[in-house]
Write an enzyme that holds these catalytic residues in place. Structure first.
Site, short mmCIF file in Angstrom:
data_model
loop_
_atom_site.label_atom_id
_atom_site.label_comp_id
_atom_site.label_asym_id
_atom_site.label_seq_id
_atom_site.Cartn_x
_atom_site.Cartn_y
_atom_site.Cartn_z
N ASP A 45 0.83 -1.20 0.00
CA ASP A 45 0.00 0.00 0.00
C ASP A 45 0.87 1.26 0.00
O ASP A 45 1.68 1.46 0.91
CB ASP A 45 -0.88 0.01 1.26
CG ASP A 45 -1.82 1.20 1.30
OD1 ASP A 45 -2.88 1.12 0.65
OD2 ASP A 45 -1.50 2.21 1.95
N TYR A 50 2.57 10.00 -0.21
CA TYR A 50 3.66 9.48 0.63
C TYR A 50 5.04 9.82 0.04
O TYR A 50 6.05 9.68 0.72
CB TYR A 50 3.57 7.96 0.83
CG TYR A 50 2.30 7.46 1.49
CD1 TYR A 50 1.38 8.34 2.06
CD2 TYR A 50 2.00 6.11 1.55
CE1 TYR A 50 0.20 7.88 2.65
CE2 TYR A 50 0.84 5.64 2.14
CZ TYR A 50 -0.06 6.53 2.68
OH TYR A 50 -1.22 6.06 3.26
N1 LIG Z 1 -5.68 6.09 3.73
C1 LIG Z 1 -5.17 6.81 4.71
O1 LIG Z 1 -5.57 7.98 4.95
C2 LIG Z 1 -4.13 6.19 5.59
C3 LIG Z 1 -3.79 6.79 6.82
C4 LIG Z 1 -2.83 6.16 7.62
C5 LIG Z 1 -2.24 4.98 7.19
N2 LIG Z 1 -2.56 4.43 5.98
C6 LIG Z 1 -1.91 3.18 5.48
O2 LIG Z 1 -1.93 2.20 6.51
C7 LIG Z 1 -0.58 1.84 6.84
C8 LIG Z 1 -0.46 1.47 8.32
O3 LIG Z 1 -0.82 2.54 9.15
P1 LIG Z 1 0.25 3.36 10.01
O4 LIG Z 1 1.51 3.48 9.23
O5 LIG Z 1 -0.45 4.55 10.50
O6 LIG Z 1 0.50 2.51 11.30
P2 LIG Z 1 0.64 0.99 11.74
O7 LIG Z 1 1.08 0.09 10.66
O8 LIG Z 1 -0.63 0.69 12.45
O9 LIG Z 1 1.80 1.15 12.82
C9 LIG Z 1 3.10 1.55 12.45
C10 LIG Z 1 3.84 1.99 13.73
O10 LIG Z 1 3.95 0.88 14.64
C11 LIG Z 1 5.33 0.50 14.79
N3 LIG Z 1 5.34 -0.98 14.68
C12 LIG Z 1 5.16 -1.71 13.56
N4 LIG Z 1 5.21 -3.03 13.84
C13 LIG Z 1 5.44 -3.14 15.17
C14 LIG Z 1 5.59 -4.25 16.03
N5 LIG Z 1 5.52 -5.50 15.59
N6 LIG Z 1 5.82 -4.00 17.35
C15 LIG Z 1 5.88 -2.73 17.82
N7 LIG Z 1 5.74 -1.63 17.04
C16 LIG Z 1 5.51 -1.83 15.71
C17 LIG Z 1 6.07 1.18 13.65
O11 LIG Z 1 7.38 1.51 14.00
P3 LIG Z 1 8.67 1.04 13.09
O12 LIG Z 1 8.43 1.47 11.68
O13 LIG Z 1 9.79 1.78 13.75
O14 LIG Z 1 8.76 -0.45 13.25
C18 LIG Z 1 5.25 2.45 13.45
O15 LIG Z 1 5.58 3.45 14.40
C19 LIG Z 1 0.23 3.07 6.42
O16 LIG Z 1 1.61 2.81 6.33
C20 LIG Z 1 -0.44 3.41 5.11
O17 LIG Z 1 -0.02 2.53 4.09
C21 LIG Z 1 -3.51 5.01 5.19
#
Ligand SMILES: NC(=O)c1ccc[n+]([C@@H]2O[C@H](COP(=O)([O-])OP(=O)(O)OC[C@H]3O[C@@H](n4cnc5c(N)ncnc54)[C@H](OP(=O)(O)O)[C@@H]3O)[C@@H](O)[C@H]2O)c1
Length: 303
Positions: A45, A50
């Site tokens: 994704d 981004y």
């Molecule tokens: N459509 C939209 O408006 C929208 C908005 C937000 C997100 N998204 C999409 O959804 C994806 C995921 O959402 P997100 O990036 O907000 O957050 P997420 O995937 O829910 O969480 C990522 C965070 O958690 C940490 N993390 C990841 N795996 C971990 C684990 N196993 N243990 C402990 N901490 C962990 C990461 O740190 P590290 O990287 O340091 O490991 C990072 O700080 C995004 O990357 C994007 O592709 C879309």
């Protein structure tokens, strides 16, 4: 990982395990995406906003070569940045932005193209018409929206436009959005869950990574009494795996993001255990309403 899919209304299969790339800089994206594909992810994704589609595309090519699979075995989503500050892309500019995304990714088609946010009625209607045209041209196998609420989608239908195939929204135990999810499921629109890991104390903990978490949420994430810590101990998995398992067990494709290869592998291990009825009942009682990843874009705040 293989074999865990859900069909979009158009017949295209979306893998339940996806890899998120928000906040991964372009120059790190290739390594992260390659690591994800090596770890078994078959769904990536990204988004125009981004700024990492070039690196994501390189990571996809490297990953496919490393594991010896073809383009048709990976599901790639990107998103249209609608515009901002009252200046939104016209239908023609949507086409240009889409071509720029394909070119940056180095792909001839994407599997899913989403409108990133529903800012204004004029914007979303014009842009959705253009996105539907991209689907009809075959360059986007499926199309959808992100951060849309029920009213936003009903407006598309009232304008005589087709339903989206998916709506990507913030979904996790603290933001379960039951009304929107019921509407989506009732209309054949797949809810895709973003920011599944919000309840973790490590979620966007790095300096400069914006987060709308309250102090109470932070304290709850760190607390030894966290229900997710108890479930993780019970099943012999991590808290992150519990949160991601709740998503896929609810039928939502999930998109965990990490730049840490060990976490990337850990987050992929969500199909080897199940949350039981007690766990699911406890989690059903933890909903706190709106999301925190992007407060102004959250469909609950836009109702
Ligand atoms: N459509 C939209 O408006 C929208 C908005 C937000 C997100 N998204 C999409 O959804 C994806 C995921 O959402 P997100 O990036 O907000 O957050 P997420 O995937 O829910 O969480 C990522 C965070 O958690 C940490 N993390 C990841 N795996 C971990 C684990 N196993 N243990 C402990 N901490 C962990 C990461 O740190 P590290 O990287 O340091 O490991 C990072 O700080 C995004 O990357 C994007 O592709 C879309």
């Amino acid at each position: 990982m293989a074999g865990h899919y859900r069909a979009l209304a158009v017949g295209v299969e979306i893998p339940l395990l996806g890899f998120g790339t928000y906040l991964i800089p372009d120059e790190q994206a290739a390594d992260a995406v390659e690591a994800a594909i090596r770890a078994g992810y078959r769904h990536i994704d990204t988004a125009e906003a981004y700024g990492n589609e070039r690196g994501v595309g390189e990571g996809i090519r490297r990953g496919l070569a490393a594991v010896g699979i073809g383009r048709d075995e990976i599901f790639v989503t990107t998103k249209l940045f609608p515009g901002m500050g009252g200046v939104f892309k016209s239908a023609r500019e949507v086409e240009t932005a889409f071509e720029a995304s394909l070119s940056a990714l180095g792909l001839e088609h994407v599997d899913l193209y989403l409108i990133h946010a529903p800012f204004t009625p004029e914007q979303r209607l014009e842009q959705w018409g253009a996105v539907v045209g991209l689907h009809e041209s075959g360059r986007a196998r499926a199309v959808g929206v992100s951060n849309f609420n029920v009213r936003h989608i009903e407006e598309l239908v009232a304008a005589g436009l087709p339903l989206p195939h998916a709506n990507q929204i913030e979904l996790h135990p603290w933001s379960q959005k039951p009304e929107i999810v019921r509407f989506l499921e009732g209309n054949g629109i797949v809810p895709i869950a973003y920011s599944s890991l919000v309840p973790l104390s490590t979620w966007r903990a790095a300096p400069g990574h914006a987060s709308g978490k309250t102090d109470e949420m932070r304290a709850d994430g760190e607390s030894g009494d966290s229900p997710f810590k108890a479930m993780a101990a019970k099943h012999g998995v991590s808290e992150a795996q519990v949160l991601l398992r709740w998503g896929v067990q609810s039928g939502y494709p999930v998109l965990p993001k990490s730049t840490d290869p060990a976490r990337i592998r850990e987050n992929a291990e969500v199909f080897s255990f199940e949350l039981d009825e007690d766990d699911m009942r406890v989690i059903a009682g933890l909903d706190r309403g709106a999301g925190v990843a992007w407060r102004t874009g959250d469909p609950v705040n836009n109702a």
